[in-house]
Motif scaffolding. Structure first.
Motif, PDB file in Angstrom:
ATOM      1  N   THR A  19      76.226  15.003  15.036  1.00 46.38           N
ATOM      2  CA  THR A  19      76.527  13.908  14.095  1.00 46.38           C
ATOM      3  C   THR A  19      77.517  14.318  13.014  1.00 46.38           C
ATOM      4  OG1 THR A  19      74.615  14.554  12.782  1.00 46.38           O
ATOM      5  CG2 THR A  19      74.286  12.772  14.384  1.00 46.38           C
ATOM      6  N   GLY A  20      77.755  15.612  12.877  1.00 48.68           N
ATOM      7  CA  GLY A  20      78.793  16.067  11.965  1.00 48.68           C
ATOM      8  C   GLY A  20      78.329  16.438  10.569  1.00 48.68           C
ATOM      9  N   GLY A  21      77.021  16.393  10.320  1.00 48.76           N
ATOM     10  CA  GLY A  21      76.568  16.738   8.966  1.00 48.76           C
ATOM     11  C   GLY A  21      75.081  16.995   8.923  1.00 48.76           C
ATOM     12  N   PRO A  22      74.560  17.390   7.737  1.00 41.99           N
ATOM     13  CA  PRO A  22      73.131  17.685   7.594  1.00 41.99           C
ATOM     14  C   PRO A  22      72.344  16.397   7.315  1.00 41.99           C
ATOM     15  CG  PRO A  22      74.292  18.191   5.563  1.00 41.99           C
ATOM     16  CD  PRO A  22      75.313  17.622   6.500  1.00 41.99           C
ATOM     17  N   PHE A  23      72.201  15.566   8.343  1.00 37.57           N
ATOM     18  CA  PHE A  23      71.643  14.230   8.169  1.00 37.57           C
ATOM     19  C   PHE A  23      70.171  14.181   8.593  1.00 37.57           C
ATOM     20  CE2 PHE A  23      76.250  13.319   9.148  1.00 37.57           C
ATOM     21  CZ  PHE A  23      76.608  13.146   7.818  1.00 37.57           C
ATOM     22  N   PHE A  24      69.345  13.624   7.695  1.00 37.24           N
ATOM     23  CA  PHE A  24      67.902  13.578   7.947  1.00 37.24           C
ATOM     24  C   PHE A  24      67.315  12.218   7.577  1.00 37.24           C
ATOM     25  CE2 PHE A  24      69.036  17.994   7.386  1.00 37.24           C
ATOM     26  CZ  PHE A  24      68.373  18.608   8.427  1.00 37.24           C
ATOM     27  N   LEU A  25      66.137  11.940   8.166  1.00 35.08           N
ATOM     28  CA  LEU A  25      65.450  10.679   7.890  1.00 35.08           C
ATOM     29  C   LEU A  25      64.457  10.820   6.732  1.00 35.08           C
ATOM     30  CD1 LEU A  25      64.823   9.646  11.602  1.00 35.08           C
ATOM     31  CD2 LEU A  25      66.446   8.599  10.015  1.00 35.08           C
ATOM     32  N   ASP A  26      64.187  12.049   6.323  1.00 37.71           N
ATOM     33  CA  ASP A  26      63.221  12.282   5.236  1.00 37.71           C
ATOM     34  C   ASP A  26      63.838  13.254   4.224  1.00 37.71           C
ATOM     35  OD1 ASP A  26      63.226  14.323   7.197  1.00 37.71           O
ATOM     36  OD2 ASP A  26      61.393  15.142   6.332  1.00 37.71           O
ATOM     37  N   PRO A  27      63.449  13.120   2.949  1.00 35.16           N
ATOM     38  CA  PRO A  27      64.056  13.989   1.933  1.00 35.16           C
ATOM     39  C   PRO A  27      63.674  15.460   2.072  1.00 35.16           C
ATOM     40  CG  PRO A  27      62.434  12.493   0.942  1.00 35.16           C
ATOM     41  CD  PRO A  27      62.549  12.107   2.381  1.00 35.16           C
ATOM     42  N   PHE A  58      86.738  10.460  12.130  1.00 35.24           N
ATOM     43  CA  PHE A  58      86.271  11.217  13.307  1.00 35.24           C
ATOM     44  C   PHE A  58      85.205  12.261  12.937  1.00 35.24           C
ATOM     45  CE2 PHE A  58      90.911  10.590  14.894  1.00 35.24           C
ATOM     46  CZ  PHE A  58      90.639   9.275  15.221  1.00 35.24           C
ATOM     47  N   HIS A  59      84.941  12.402  11.667  1.00 29.49           N
ATOM     48  CA  HIS A  59      83.902  13.305  11.164  1.00 29.49           C
ATOM     49  C   HIS A  59      83.915  14.686  11.824  1.00 29.49           C
ATOM     50  CE1 HIS A  59      80.517  14.125   8.673  1.00 29.49           C
ATOM     51  NE2 HIS A  59      80.397  12.864   8.315  1.00 29.49           N
ATOM     52  N   LEU A  60      85.030  15.372  11.659  1.00 33.14           N
ATOM     53  CA  LEU A  60      85.189  16.688  12.298  1.00 33.14           C
ATOM     54  C   LEU A  60      85.242  17.831  11.281  1.00 33.14           C
ATOM     55  CD1 LEU A  60      87.836  15.651  14.978  1.00 33.14           C
ATOM     56  CD2 LEU A  60      85.463  16.328  15.428  1.00 33.14           C
ATOM     57  N   ALA A  61      84.986  17.534  10.014  1.00 35.48           N
ATOM     58  CA  ALA A  61      85.126  18.565   8.969  1.00 35.48           C
ATOM     59  C   ALA A  61      84.239  19.783   9.230  1.00 35.48           C
ATOM     60  CB  ALA A  61      84.826  17.968   7.598  1.00 35.48           C
ATOM     61  N   ASN A  62      83.062  19.551   9.786  1.00 31.91           N
ATOM     62  CA  ASN A  62      82.146  20.672  10.058  1.00 31.91           C
ATOM     63  C   ASN A  62      82.163  21.120  11.518  1.00 31.91           C
ATOM     64  OD1 ASN A  62      81.138  20.497   7.353  1.00 31.91           O
ATOM     65  ND2 ASN A  62      79.930  18.721   7.993  1.00 31.91           N
ATOM     66  N   ALA A  63      83.108  20.609  12.292  1.00 32.85           N
ATOM     67  CA  ALA A  63      83.107  20.911  13.730  1.00 32.85           C
ATOM     68  C   ALA A  63      83.500  22.362  13.995  1.00 32.85           C
ATOM     69  CB  ALA A  63      84.077  19.977  14.442  1.00 32.85           C
ATOM     70  N   SER A  64      82.889  22.954  15.007  1.00 34.37           N
ATOM     71  CA  SER A  64      83.226  24.325  15.404  1.00 34.37           C
ATOM     72  C   SER A  64      84.615  24.339  16.042  1.00 34.37           C
ATOM     73  CB  SER A  64      82.205  24.822  16.427  1.00 34.37           C
ATOM     74  OG  SER A  64      82.304  24.042  17.613  1.00 34.37           O
ATOM     75  N   ALA A  65      85.224  25.529  16.078  1.00 31.90           N
ATOM     76  CA  ALA A  65      86.535  25.666  16.716  1.00 31.90           C
ATOM     77  C   ALA A  65      86.454  25.227  18.176  1.00 31.90           C
ATOM     78  CB  ALA A  65      87.011  27.110  16.616  1.00 31.90           C
ATOM     79  N   GLU A 115      91.521  19.747   7.409  1.00 32.00           N
ATOM     80  CA  GLU A 115      91.774  20.893   8.289  1.00 32.00           C
ATOM     81  C   GLU A 115      91.670  20.502   9.750  1.00 32.00           C
ATOM     82  OE1 GLU A 115      89.488  24.390   7.338  1.00 32.00           O
ATOM     83  OE2 GLU A 115      90.076  24.227   5.234  1.00 32.00           O
ATOM     84  N   ALA A 116      90.670  19.665  10.054  1.00 29.66           N
ATOM     85  CA  ALA A 116      90.503  19.212  11.441  1.00 29.66           C
ATOM     86  C   ALA A 116      91.699  18.372  11.871  1.00 29.66           C
ATOM     87  CB  ALA A 116      89.205  18.412  11.580  1.00 29.66           C
ATOM     88  N   ALA A 117      92.182  17.510  10.971  1.00 34.19           N
ATOM     89  CA  ALA A 117      93.345  16.672  11.299  1.00 34.19           C
ATOM     90  C   ALA A 117      94.571  17.557  11.539  1.00 34.19           C
ATOM     91  CB  ALA A 117      93.608  15.670  10.174  1.00 34.19           C
ATOM     92  N   ALA A 118      94.703  18.604  10.712  1.00 34.21           N
ATOM     93  CA  ALA A 118      95.833  19.525  10.889  1.00 34.21           C
ATOM     94  C   ALA A 118      95.721  20.265  12.226  1.00 34.21           C
ATOM     95  CB  ALA A 118      95.882  20.516   9.728  1.00 34.21           C
TER      96      ALA A 118
END
Ligand code: ZN
Ligand code: ZN
Length: 280
Positions: free
Chosen positions: A157-165, A221-228, A255-258
């Protein structure tokens, strides 16, 4: 405007041309096959000014599509409903899910549809909201993906996303969906944050639309945290499909766009609020 032309104006984005407001969020105005579609609404600070500046009269929109429930895509909804009280809204049934982003060392951040928007949204009549979890045709050449199956092993999903705090239940962002338009030049795919992954999204839309040629992919495209490895695989897929234009917006990450531009070249274009695109 020819009847088969598709025009897309980016109303809200993390980047903006001079004179427009920028914010972390996304919204696009789409004219295609006689339909006027508003795709997402941003956080709510930029939409009013930018849509007016770009001469997109929101009261004339036929439908509002919400790509998913995050605040940076739904926050402008109250303004849209003020301009266009009866607008039909297309979204996934899980759009109202309460969810969090939890970064290392920081307090959990509620990134759900904002409270003041929820009260407006959940007060609407059931008939005004079209809930979609499967592919849906909007008209002959325009469709929505519904839930996008997650098949690619490198995509998340591209990030640290959770359903609970407390960060125990991961949020797969089931409500994420993308729009496709079958133009004379091939498919145009519009994504919000692309939490399903760009490869998963495009692969699924090729399948459900029955089309083979990709003219353009536009959105976050949410690629900021994507691996190489994932970035490499994304480039390979875009090249394999011969996507003619890749317009990286919102949460793609500089950086991902570049990286995409270095690998794929001038087909990769930076999107921004104020960009006017058409399929010629
Ligand atoms: Zn977003
Ligand atoms: Zn999002």
């Amino acid at each position: 405007m020819n009847e088969n032309d598709v025009v897309i104006k980016i109303l809200v984005d993390n980047k903006a041309e001079d004179g427009l407001l920028k914010e972390h969020g996304f919204s696009a105005w789409i004219e295609a096959y006689g339909r006027k579609i508003l795709f997402d609404t941003g956080q709510g600070n930029a939409l009013a000014k930018n849509s007016e500046f770009l001469k997109c009269d929101l009261s004339l929109a036929d439908i509002l599509i919400l790509s998913h429930g995050h605040y940076d895509h739904t926050g402008g909804m109250a303004y849209v409903l003020k301009q266009n009280p009866d607008i039909k809204i297309f979204c996934h049934p899980k759009i109202g899910t309460i969810r969090y982003s939890i970064r290392e060392g920081a307090n959990p951040k509620d990134i759900s549809m904002p409270e003041e928007i929820r009260s407006v949204f959940f007060g609407l009549s059931a008939g005004q909201i079209k809930q979609i979890d499967k592919p849906e045709s909007i008209s002959g050449n325009i469709g929505l993906s519904g839930f996008i199956p997650r098949k690619d092993p490198l995509e998340d999903t591209g990030g640290p996303f959770f359903l609970d705090p407390a960060g125990k239940q991961p949020d797969i962002i089931e409500d994420d969906m993308a729009l496709w338009i079958n133009s004379d030049n091939g498919l145009i795919i519009i994504t919000g944050c692309c939490h399903s992954g760009l490869i998963n999204t495009i692969e699924y839309i090729l399948k459900i639309s029955g089309q083979k040629k990709i003219h353009a992919v536009i959105g976050g495209f949410h690629l900021a945290n994507a691996s190489a490895l994932r970035l490499e695989a994304t480039c390979e897929a875009l090249q394999k499909w011969n996507a003619e234009q890749i317009i990286a917006c919102h949460c793609t990450g500089d950086e991902a766009a570049a990286f995409l531009r270095k690998k794929i070249g001038t087909k990769v274009i930076q999107g921004y609020a104020g960009m006017e695109w058409n399929n010629e």
